[in-house]
Write a protein that holds these residues in place. Structure first.
Motif, PDB file in Angstrom:
ATOM      1  N   PHE A 154      45.871  18.151  14.541  1.00  0.00           N
ATOM      2  CA  PHE A 154      46.504  16.923  14.992  1.00  0.00           C
ATOM      3  C   PHE A 154      45.637  15.711  14.667  1.00  0.00           C
ATOM      4  O   PHE A 154      44.412  15.773  14.682  1.00  0.00           O
ATOM      5  N   GLU A 155      46.292  14.611  14.393  1.00  0.00           N
ATOM      6  CA  GLU A 155      45.602  13.356  14.125  1.00  0.00           C
ATOM      7  C   GLU A 155      45.904  12.373  15.247  1.00  0.00           C
ATOM      8  O   GLU A 155      46.845  12.553  16.027  1.00  0.00           O
ATOM      9  N   LEU A 156      45.087  11.347  15.320  1.00  0.00           N
ATOM     10  CA  LEU A 156      45.302  10.280  16.296  1.00  0.00           C
ATOM     11  C   LEU A 156      46.320   9.319  15.694  1.00  0.00           C
ATOM     12  O   LEU A 156      46.002   8.559  14.786  1.00  0.00           O
ATOM     13  N   MET A 157      47.550   9.373  16.196  1.00  0.00           N
ATOM     14  CA  MET A 157      48.648   8.647  15.575  1.00  0.00           C
ATOM     15  C   MET A 157      49.022   7.404  16.363  1.00  0.00           C
ATOM     16  O   MET A 157      48.967   7.396  17.592  1.00  0.00           O
ATOM     17  N   GLY A 158      49.439   6.370  15.649  1.00  0.00           N
ATOM     18  CA  GLY A 158      49.937   5.165  16.286  1.00  0.00           C
ATOM     19  C   GLY A 158      49.541   3.917  15.521  1.00  0.00           C
ATOM     20  O   GLY A 158      48.588   3.926  14.738  1.00  0.00           O
ATOM     21  N   PRO A 331      57.997   6.366  18.497  1.00  0.00           N
ATOM     22  CA  PRO A 331      58.702   6.944  17.331  1.00  0.00           C
ATOM     23  C   PRO A 331      57.759   7.568  16.310  1.00  0.00           C
ATOM     24  O   PRO A 331      58.083   8.579  15.687  1.00  0.00           O
ATOM     25  N   ILE A 332      56.568   6.964  16.133  1.00  0.00           N
ATOM     26  CA  ILE A 332      55.583   7.520  15.198  1.00  0.00           C
ATOM     27  C   ILE A 332      55.125   8.889  15.672  1.00  0.00           C
ATOM     28  O   ILE A 332      55.036   9.847  14.899  1.00  0.00           O
ATOM     29  N   LEU A 333      54.846   8.996  16.979  1.00  0.00           N
ATOM     30  CA  LEU A 333      54.383  10.257  17.554  1.00  0.00           C
ATOM     31  C   LEU A 333      55.470  11.324  17.500  1.00  0.00           C
ATOM     32  O   LEU A 333      55.189  12.497  17.204  1.00  0.00           O
ATOM     33  N   ILE A 334      56.717  10.934  17.767  1.00  0.00           N
ATOM     34  CA  ILE A 334      57.816  11.904  17.728  1.00  0.00           C
ATOM     35  C   ILE A 334      57.951  12.500  16.330  1.00  0.00           C
ATOM     36  O   ILE A 334      58.042  13.721  16.161  1.00  0.00           O
ATOM     37  N   GLU A 335      57.967  11.644  15.313  1.00  0.00           N
ATOM     38  CA  GLU A 335      58.099  12.127  13.931  1.00  0.00           C
ATOM     39  C   GLU A 335      56.919  13.017  13.553  1.00  0.00           C
ATOM     40  O   GLU A 335      57.084  14.049  12.893  1.00  0.00           O
ATOM     41  N   TYR A 336      55.720  12.616  13.983  1.00  0.00           N
ATOM     42  CA  TYR A 336      54.521  13.386  13.640  1.00  0.00           C
ATOM     43  C   TYR A 336      54.553  14.763  14.308  1.00  0.00           C
ATOM     44  O   TYR A 336      54.341  15.790  13.655  1.00  0.00           O
ATOM     45  N   GLY A 366      52.486  12.070  32.022  1.00  0.00           N
ATOM     46  CA  GLY A 366      51.587  12.975  31.300  1.00  0.00           C
ATOM     47  C   GLY A 366      51.178  12.464  29.943  1.00  0.00           C
ATOM     48  O   GLY A 366      50.508  13.161  29.175  1.00  0.00           O
ATOM     49  N   ASN A 367      51.621  11.243  29.621  1.00  0.00           N
ATOM     50  CA  ASN A 367      51.214  10.533  28.408  1.00  0.00           C
ATOM     51  C   ASN A 367      51.529  11.305  27.125  1.00  0.00           C
ATOM     52  O   ASN A 367      52.554  11.962  27.043  1.00  0.00           O
ATOM     53  N   VAL A 368      50.636  11.209  26.112  1.00  0.00           N
ATOM     54  CA  VAL A 368      50.921  11.801  24.800  1.00  0.00           C
ATOM     55  C   VAL A 368      51.088  13.317  24.906  1.00  0.00           C
ATOM     56  O   VAL A 368      51.926  13.906  24.223  1.00  0.00           O
ATOM     57  N   ARG A 369      50.320  13.947  25.782  1.00  0.00           N
ATOM     58  CA  ARG A 369      50.446  15.405  25.944  1.00  0.00           C
ATOM     59  C   ARG A 369      51.859  15.763  26.406  1.00  0.00           C
ATOM     60  O   ARG A 369      52.454  16.736  25.943  1.00  0.00           O
ATOM     61  N   GLU A 370      52.412  14.977  27.320  1.00  0.00           N
ATOM     62  CA  GLU A 370      53.765  15.245  27.809  1.00  0.00           C
ATOM     63  C   GLU A 370      54.797  15.050  26.698  1.00  0.00           C
ATOM     64  O   GLU A 370      55.748  15.828  26.578  1.00  0.00           O
ATOM     65  N   LEU A 371      54.607  14.013  25.879  1.00  0.00           N
ATOM     66  CA  LEU A 371      55.523  13.784  24.759  1.00  0.00           C
ATOM     67  C   LEU A 371      55.439  14.936  23.770  1.00  0.00           C
ATOM     68  O   LEU A 371      56.469  15.420  23.264  1.00  0.00           O
ATOM     69  N   ARG A 372      54.219  15.382  23.469  1.00  0.00           N
ATOM     70  CA  ARG A 372      54.051  16.513  22.549  1.00  0.00           C
ATOM     71  C   ARG A 372      54.736  17.764  23.098  1.00  0.00           C
ATOM     72  O   ARG A 372      55.424  18.487  22.360  1.00  0.00           O
ATOM     73  N   ASN A 373      54.560  18.030  24.395  1.00  0.00           N
ATOM     74  CA  ASN A 373      55.204  19.194  25.002  1.00  0.00           C
ATOM     75  C   ASN A 373      56.723  19.084  24.952  1.00  0.00           C
ATOM     76  O   ASN A 373      57.423  20.080  24.733  1.00  0.00           O
ATOM     77  N   LEU A 374      57.234  17.858  25.160  1.00  0.00           N
ATOM     78  CA  LEU A 374      58.678  17.653  25.086  1.00  0.00           C
ATOM     79  C   LEU A 374      59.195  17.947  23.680  1.00  0.00           C
ATOM     80  O   LEU A 374      60.197  18.660  23.512  1.00  0.00           O
ATOM     81  N   VAL A 375      58.518  17.408  22.666  1.00  0.00           N
ATOM     82  CA  VAL A 375      58.954  17.637  21.290  1.00  0.00           C
ATOM     83  C   VAL A 375      58.890  19.123  20.957  1.00  0.00           C
ATOM     84  O   VAL A 375      59.792  19.660  20.284  1.00  0.00           O
TER      85      VAL A 375
END
Length: 469
Positions: A154-158, A331-336, A366-375
């Motif tokens: 994983f990369e630091l995206m945004g 949107p950047i994080l979702i696509e990534y 849960g911030n980015v971790r929660e978004l990643r888990n959702l995706v």
């Protein structure tokens, strides 16, 4: 007989098969080789130091059994241990000797030997250590694979100003040895940032060790950090020693007990420490990174965190903000994550609508971790589903009863207010949501809602809505 059959079955289930036996005593070489061959291992042997170097250089074994005393007066098994570790630290080495002192045994373990065995030894003992060493290495490799999937890939995206700033700091830290304190809410990516700092540093080929202070029992902090020596001469190595020459991340550093903080401070000053029950100073050269989801300044003021330790840790501060404060990155994080997680899980990419209102109205505790888990959840559950069904799934996940209560409270507040106030409530919520969807872009928001840009500016000002970051 049953025990031997059980051992054989366990060995057959280990993927590592080749063992190099190094001993200048032909009887010992033959004995160990036969024991291992009876368990269906492939065995290579070396009768002296030069032969051992040749075999190691030719092909690293899956495990090495090395006698400490060999034919050369100035070269021994310890030198071979260093050579094997230099080529691959994951290769387990069992040291054997009939003449070594306790100091040599301790030194061998410190340098990375899996175990030290005194001669004479039984068949059961050597097989037990071989089994444990191979299983341990297998587990470490599996752990590395998992960590590669979770972190290294994983990369630091945004593109938000806060993430751009963090990326620049990481880049500048690549040539620095400064201690780093990473602060930010849970799930914001503190461990990922720490790994990137290590990966970009001159220590990248050395260990990266993590100790999570929030998960340790109250009486185990010093043992986990400093290690422990036992009466039988065995040693439990702590995180500081395992991270030597590399990087140590103390996650949730605020949870370290106040008394232990003084000992951590002493290590930072002296670069040495003693193991529990030990008398010898252990010198270490580590780069320390700390992370916290709490405000250490407040803890210092409340006398719950040492001020002198705080200043030692906070040489280079990095602050990660909540996902809710940088919605332009969503949107950047979702696509990534969609690309990465479909690749990792071996499934088709889901048709996620990045303009879905739920992504921008949800608070993301849960911030980015929660978004990643959702995706990831959507990626696994939504194979061959339509965009409409995926949108409904996302809505169901992100709108539990707590959000319904918020909406009900808003409706109740609106219906109990005069018309003008109720309309203002609705307009404020509506315009805030649309601004978040368009990442604070006034022109795009005005176009979408069918309003002149200048009129929208005036409306936002009248409602007290400031720029959406």
């Amino acid at each position: 007989m049953i025990a031997e059959q059980s051992l054989t079955f366990q060995f057959q289930n280990l993927m590592l098969r080749e063992i190099l036996v190094i001993d200048d005593n032909p009887d010992i070489r033959l004995l160990v080789s036969n024991i291992l061959k009876d368990q269906n291992f492939e065995v290579r042997t070396a009768a002296n130091y030069d032969q051992a170097v040749y075999e190691i250089q030719r092909k690293l074994p899956d495990l090495a059994i090395v006698d400490i005393k060999l034919d050369k007066p100035d070269k021994d098994g310890i030198d071979l241990l260093k050579l094997i570790n230099k080529k691959n630290k994951m290769t387990p080495v069992i040291m054997i000797s009939g003449h070594a002192t306790v100091q040599i045994a301790v030194e061998a373990i410190r340098l990375g030997a899996y175990e030290f065995i005194e001669k004479p030894f039984t068949k059961e003992k050597i097989l037990n250590y071989v089994k444990r060493a191979l299983e341990s290495t297998k587990l470490k490799k599996e752990k590395d694979i998992i960590e590669n999937k979770l972190f290294h890939s994983f990369e630091l995206m945004g593109k938000s100003s806060s993430i751009v700033k963090v990326k620049k700091i990481i880049e500048k830290l690549s040539t620095s040895e400064s201690r780093v304190l990473i602060s930010g809410p849970t799930g914001s990516g503190k461990e990922l940032v720490a790994r990137k700092i290590h990966k970009n540093s001159n220590r990248s080929k050395e260990p990266f060790i993590i100790i999570n202070a929030a998960l340790l029992k109250e009486n185990s902090y010093e043992k986990e950090l400093f290690g422990e020596e036992f009466e039988d001469g065995s040693i439990s190595f702590g995180a500081l020693e395992r991270a030597n020459k590399g990087t140590l991340l103390i996650d949730e550093v605020s949870e370290i007990p106040y008394e232990t903080q003084a000992n951590v401070l002493r290590v930072l000053i002296d670069q040495k420490f003693k193991r529990l029950n030990g008398s010898k100073d252990i010198n270490v050269n580590i780069r320390l990174i700390s992370s916290t989801s709490k405000d250490l300044n407040e803890l210092v003021s409340a006398n719950k965190f040492r001020e002198d330790l705080f200043h030692r840790l906070n040489v280079m501060p990095i602050e990660l903000t909540s996902l809710n404060s940088r919605t332009e990155d969503i949107p950047i994080l979702i696509e990534y994550f969609k690309n990465k997680l479909s690749e990792i899980n071996g499934v088709q990419q889901p048709n996620i609508d990045i303009k879905n209102d739920n992504f921008y109205t949800y608070n993301w505790p849960g911030n980015v971790r929660e978004l990643r888990n959702l995706v990831e959840r959507v990626t696994i559950l939504s194979a061959n589903e339509t965009k409409e069904n995926i949108n409904k799934l996302i809505s169901d996940i992100l709108n539990p009863s707590t959000n319904s209560k918020i909406n009900n409270d808003l409706m109740e507040k609106s219906f109990s207010s005069p018309l003008k106030e109720a309309r203002e409530h609705f307009e404020k919520e509506y315009l805030t949501t649309q601004l978040k969807k368009n990442h604070g872009n006034i022109s795009k928001t005005a176009d979408f809602i069918g309003m002149e840009r200048s009129a929208l500016h005036r409306k936002l000002k009248s409602l007290g809505i400031k720029g959406i970051n």
